[in-house]
Design a protein around this motif. Structure first.
Motif, PDB file in Angstrom:
ATOM      1  N   UNK A   5       0.854  -1.179   0.000  1.00  0.00           N
ATOM      2  CA  UNK A   5       0.000   0.000   0.000  1.00  0.00           C
ATOM      3  C   UNK A   5       0.894   1.235   0.000  1.00  0.00           C
ATOM      4  N   UNK A   6       0.337   2.364  -0.384  1.00  0.00           N
ATOM      5  CA  UNK A   6       1.115   3.592  -0.411  1.00  0.00           C
ATOM      6  C   UNK A   6       1.616   3.941   0.982  1.00  0.00           C
ATOM      7  N   UNK A   7       0.796   3.701   2.006  1.00  0.00           N
ATOM      8  CA  UNK A   7       1.201   3.985   3.392  1.00  0.00           C
ATOM      9  C   UNK A   7       2.377   3.100   3.809  1.00  0.00           C
ATOM     10  N   UNK A   8       2.282   1.808   3.563  1.00  0.00           N
ATOM     11  CA  UNK A   8       3.379   0.921   3.960  1.00  0.00           C
ATOM     12  C   UNK A   8       4.624   1.177   3.115  1.00  0.00           C
ATOM     13  N   UNK A   9       4.438   1.529   1.850  1.00  0.00           N
ATOM     14  CA  UNK A   9       5.588   1.867   1.001  1.00  0.00           C
ATOM     15  C   UNK A   9       6.282   3.120   1.535  1.00  0.00           C
ATOM     16  N   UNK A  10       5.507   4.106   1.956  1.00  0.00           N
ATOM     17  CA  UNK A  10       6.088   5.332   2.509  1.00  0.00           C
ATOM     18  C   UNK A  10       6.898   5.047   3.761  1.00  0.00           C
ATOM     19  N   UNK A  11       6.361   4.229   4.643  1.00  0.00           N
ATOM     20  CA  UNK A  11       7.077   3.876   5.868  1.00  0.00           C
ATOM     21  C   UNK A  11       8.365   3.118   5.535  1.00  0.00           C
ATOM     22  N   UNK A  12       8.298   2.207   4.578  1.00  0.00           N
ATOM     23  CA  UNK A  12       9.473   1.438   4.163  1.00  0.00           C
ATOM     24  C   UNK A  12      10.539   2.366   3.592  1.00  0.00           C
ATOM     25  N   UNK A  13      10.121   3.330   2.765  1.00  0.00           N
ATOM     26  CA  UNK A  13      11.061   4.270   2.163  1.00  0.00           C
ATOM     27  C   UNK A  13      11.787   5.067   3.241  1.00  0.00           C
TER      28      UNK A  13
END
Length: 119
Positions: A5-13
């Motif tokens: 998800x965009x939220x989990x991708x943002x946190x990963x980044x």
């Protein structure tokens, strides 16, 4: 490969990149994959986001962004289409330079995600 998800991708980044302003535009700080980042030597299997081109501040983008910042009078009040925006540096430079409207576009959903006139 599953798309996060965009939220989990943002946190990963945020967790896996480093904030850097070592570029032709030290005015800007980006979360990037740098030589000091653990992702620098990672394999595609170690990155849940395919082709993280957005995580590198490409030399062409640096040069274009520097040109915009150094020539603000050419961009003040203008309308900008940043096609293939990558990390969005040219759009941010145009915004700082007073562009009236900016549309940033890229095929990578994890890269630049703004379609506003100001950042």
């Amino acid at each position: 490969m599953l798309q996060p998800s965009l939220h989990s991708a943002s946190k990963w980044i945020i967790r896996n990149t480093l904030i850097s302003n070592e570029s032709l535009t030290p005015e800007f700080k980006f979360h990037l994959i740098t030589i000091a980042s653990p992702l620098w030597m990672s394999t595609p299997d170690e990155c849940p986001l395919p082709d993280p081109y957005w995580a590198f501040y490409w030399p062409g983008g640096q040069g274009l962004s520097r040109f915009i910042l150094d020539n603000k009078q050419l961009f003040c009040g203008s309308q900008i289409l940043d096609f293939g925006a990558g990390c969005g540096s040219a759009s941010m430079a145009a915004s700082v330079s007073g562009a009236s409207r900016i549309l940033a576009n890229d095929i990578d959903k994890c890269g630049i995600s703004h379609q506003k006139s100001r950042f």
